[in-house]
Design an enzyme around this catalytic site. Structure first.
Site, mmCIF file in Angstrom:
data_model
loop_
_atom_site.group_PDB
_atom_site.id
_atom_site.type_symbol
_atom_site.label_atom_id
_atom_site.label_comp_id
_atom_site.label_asym_id
_atom_site.label_seq_id
_atom_site.Cartn_x
_atom_site.Cartn_y
_atom_site.Cartn_z
ATOM 1 N N ASP A 184 29.533 28.862 -23.882
ATOM 2 C CA ASP A 184 30.248 27.813 -23.163
ATOM 3 C C ASP A 184 30.144 26.528 -23.989
ATOM 4 O OD1 ASP A 184 31.387 26.295 -20.982
ATOM 5 O OD2 ASP A 184 29.346 25.652 -20.521
ATOM 6 N N GLY A 233 -9.332 7.491 3.610
ATOM 7 C CA GLY A 233 -8.374 8.505 4.012
ATOM 8 C C GLY A 233 -8.191 9.600 2.988
ATOM 9 N N ARG A 275 -7.930 -9.116 -6.323
ATOM 10 C CA ARG A 275 -7.385 -9.709 -7.553
ATOM 11 C C ARG A 275 -7.546 -11.236 -7.551
ATOM 12 N NH1 ARG A 275 -1.720 -7.638 -9.311
ATOM 13 N NH2 ARG A 275 -2.680 -7.885 -11.367
ATOM 14 N N ARG A 279 -8.697 6.481 -9.371
ATOM 15 C CA ARG A 279 -10.131 6.335 -9.150
ATOM 16 C C ARG A 279 -10.688 7.592 -8.506
ATOM 17 N NH1 ARG A 279 -12.613 1.292 -8.754
ATOM 18 N NH2 ARG A 279 -14.451 2.557 -8.300
#
Length: 730
Positions: free
Chosen positions: A501, A30, A314, A10
């Site tokens: 190798d 934050g 929710r 978001r």
């Protein structure tokens, strides 16, 4: 200054539609605060993410207005998503698969191929939008579990970009993470980042363990050596906007709310709980623990109140509906049985509290109760500490919250222990003011330095440092331009020597060495190269000569076995190196056999002139301990025996010091002159080959690490692609 791009699910603004039309409101949180404070020179950072509005919710002309305003006013680019896509991607894979599994709720975890496909598609959508606006050398910081595939997509298309990733939730233990069907793809996506950040050391340790066990990449001091790069894993505990909560008490709105709270809870001990509605938060257990407190300590009946603030989340999902019903019933039952005319034990607020309300409540609450069953960090605890300018109050904190690693002065509890939480609340309510001040000072002094601004700047500074670190761990990448240049040199050469190798270069490693037999495609590729005019192919391996003889019986092919102990020229017999009779084996073999006994899954391979301890199939952490022990023992034992102890890919080998792949290089290089010599190898034993090459040769290391090679290449598949290019360009 280079472009800086922040990518999150978001954007840091939300779209609101009112009477005056569409409006973009900046988020206050934050992440938004921290990233807005970082130094990016004279170029403001670019944001990429979803606006929060589904494509079908608004007419296209209004979406266009949103896009224009985002770019003009917020330097942000929208990733368009439909509601169906969000249901499958975010509600589906992110919140029904990743969220419960990473929070240690495997029985809640759903594995649905349709949602995993949506997760892949939406990560690709984010990349497509990002690719249109980012520069080749941009610094890109990707955030959280919704976009774990994105770093890999970015690095593949923009190899010169500096890519960071931060996980804001826990990373589970290997035993939990291994349950995820898409586990390898998730890890590969994350390893596209140059720097991967976690909140705590435990999360970083779990990630490193999963990478080692599932992908086979070892690490040293948090640096993972992937196929083509060094990736740094580090710990960055996220902070808060300290000054905002520190000074909030002086705001008129906060003072007003505080007055109402003081009046409402006069004479009461106030216990505060603030959380989002989620099963990981342990809300029902917290309520039951408060009931247990009232039962065990009746003196709190009528004198202590639990205020629970639960933010809706929710609400249409059945599991969350059941959780909401459980919380409602618990609160109703306790209040119904214990309430008096003047007192209600639990005040329950099912709505999101404002900043002003929280700031006032933090300053009034005697105890903050933070007891999630599992939490990535939990910034509520830090906000409470910042708000307590009076240095009073007590924090009761779950030991499984990420923030607990920083706040040892809090009262730590097992979030499943009802009696333990009840006792902790009692201890908190009775804690002396002097002890409260002592603990508060210690925690506040620590956290006021570790703000969200510090967190963001430290991460970006470490990401910038990765350029120098990676330069020390890699050669120049063998990209398309380098391959084209080498192809032109190859085509112009009348004579060319190609030294290859085997394990880890021509063939992927197998759990058992004998399973790495070359297939028809590899045989055909080697034959095509060796039949080119003027070309001599040499397969130089640490494998035994009988092994190579069986796999490559073609007499026209040159072979080097046992790290140069044996050499076979085309059409001739094997020639042994001049070495001492390996009597040293009698002394070393018992030591290595004992290590096999002590390390389940490992085995000892005896070759003509060497001994090899293989530990690919052993438990990685145990094997690493045993490896260090065996290496130290062997080095001290063989100091005066002219023996070498070599670290290979999940193998430790002891051999005479004068036997190495440099012998193979010297042997065939002297048969020149060669217009071009190319050597390709993947581990420490191949460094002898690179070091012995004459000037003008081309050396290519498969994977990363300190090397004498000029170039590095991603893996076996890329080696095959290069060889096919050479086979078709001569």
């Amino acid at each position: 200054m280079n472009q800086t791009v922040f990518v999150s699910n978001r954007l840091t603004v939300s779209v609101q539609k009112g009477a005056e039309g569409l409006k973009l409101v900046p988020s206050v949180g934050g992440l938004a605060t921290g990233l807005s404070s970082v130094s990016t020179g004279d170029r403001p950072p670019l944001w990429v993410g979803w606006s929060g509005v589904a494509q079908e919710d608004l007419p296209e002309e209004e979406h266009q207005l949103i896009r224009e305003q985002l770019q003009r006013d917020h330097n942000a680019i929208e990733v368009p998503l439909s509601q169906e896509e969000m249901d499958l991607f975010y509600s589906g894979f992110c919140n029904d698969t990743i969220w419960p599994l990473f929070h240690y709720f495997p029985t809640f975890t759903e594995y649905v191929s349709k949602t995993w496909k949506a997760y892949q598609e939406i990560n690709q959508r984010f990349f497509d939008v990002l690719a249109d606006v980012m520069e080749d050398d941009a610094t890109v910081w990707v955030h959280d579990y919704q976009l774990m595939l994105l770093p890999g997509l970015i690095k593949k298309k923009f190899p010169h970009a500096q890519v960071g990733f931060f996980l804001h939730i826990p990373f589970p233990s290997f035993e939990m993470f291994r349950l995820l069907p898409s586990r390898e793809a998730i890890l590969e996506g994350l390893l596209g980042a140059d720097l991967i950040g976690f909140h705590t050391y435990d999360y970083a340790r779990h990630f490193l363990s999963s990478v080692r066990r599932l992908l086979g990449f070892d690490h040293s001091m948090g640096i993972i050596r992937t196929r083509n790069r060094a990736v740094k894993v580090d710990v960055f505990p996220m902070g808060i906007d300290w000054n905002r909560f520190l000074s909030a008490g002086e705001l008129p709105a906060v003072k007003e709310v505080r007055s109402m709270i003081d009046l409402r809870y006069a004479g009461q001990k106030l216990i505060l709980s603030v959380d989002r509605l989620d099963y990981s938060k342990g809300i029902p257990t917290r309520i039951r623990a408060f009931r247990r407190l009232l039962e065990e300590y009746p003196e709190y009946v009528g004198t202590a109140t639990l205020l629970i603030i639960v933010s809706p989340s929710r609400e249409s999902v059945p599991r969350y509906m059941e959780l909401k019903r459980e919380v409602d019933e618990l609160v109703s039952d306790i209040n119904g049985r214990l309430s008096t005319l003047n007192w209600v034990p639990i005040h329950y607020q099912y709505q999101t509290a404002s900043f002003e309300e929280l700031s006032a409540l933090y300053r009034r609450a005697d105890v903050l109760l933070v007891t999630p069953l599992r939490d990535g960090m939990n910034l509520i605890a830090k906000e409470y500490l910042a708000a307590r300018t009076d240095e009073q109050g007590v924090l009761v904190l779950s030991e499984t919250a990420g923030v607990a690693r920083e706040l040892s002065e809090a009262i730590l509890v097992n979030p499943s222990d009802l009696d333990g939480i009840a006792d902790a609340i009692n201890t908190a309510l009775k804690q002396a003011r002097e002890e409260q001040t002592h603990n508060m000072k210690a925690m506040r002094n620590r956290l006021q330095r570790l703000t969200v601004q510090y967190w963001a700047q430290e991460f970006l500074d470490k990401l910038a440092e990765m350029k120098q670190l990676q330069a020390e761990h890699r050669a120049k990448p063998m990209d398309d331009e380098a391959i084209a240049h080498l192809s032109r040199r190859w085509k112009a050469s009348k004579s060319a020597l190609l030294l290859l190798d085997y394990d880890g270069t021509l063939m992927r490693f197998r759990s058992k060495p004998h399973q790495a037999e070359p297939d028809e495609e590899l045989h055909a590729l080697i034959t095509d190269l060796n039949q080119l005019s003027g070309v001599q192919v040499v397969i130089s391996s640490g494998r035994d000569r009988s092994n190579l003889q069986e796999w490559f019986p073609n007499d026209s092919l040159a072979l080097g076995a046992g790290h140069g102990a044996w050499i076979r020229d085309p059409g001739k017999e094997w020639q042994a190196a001049t070495v001492q009779v390996p009597v040293w084996k009698e002394m070393v073999t018992p030591i290595m056999e004992r290590m096999v006994d002590r390390t389940p899954g490992s085995f000892l391979e005896e070759k003509d002139f060497s001994l090899a301890w293989h530990y690919r199939n052993s438990e990685p952490e145990l094997a690493n301990v045993r490896l260090a022990e065996l290496r130290e023992t062997l080095i001290s034992l063989t100091n005066n025996l002219e023996l070498s102890v070599l670290d290979g890919n999940r193998v430790l080998e002891v051999k005479p010091a004068n036997i190495h792949k440099g012998r193979v290089v010297h042997h065939f290089a002297e048969q020149g002159p060669w217009d071009l010599i190319i050597a390709i190898g993947d581990d420490a034993t191949d460094e002898y080959m690179f070091a012995a090459l004459p000037e003008g040769s081309v050396s290519i290391k498969v994977g990363v690490g300190a090397t004498d090679a000029l170039y590095s290449i991603d893996g076996v598949e890329e080696v095959h692609r290069l060889l096919r290019k050479l086979a078709g360009s001569a």
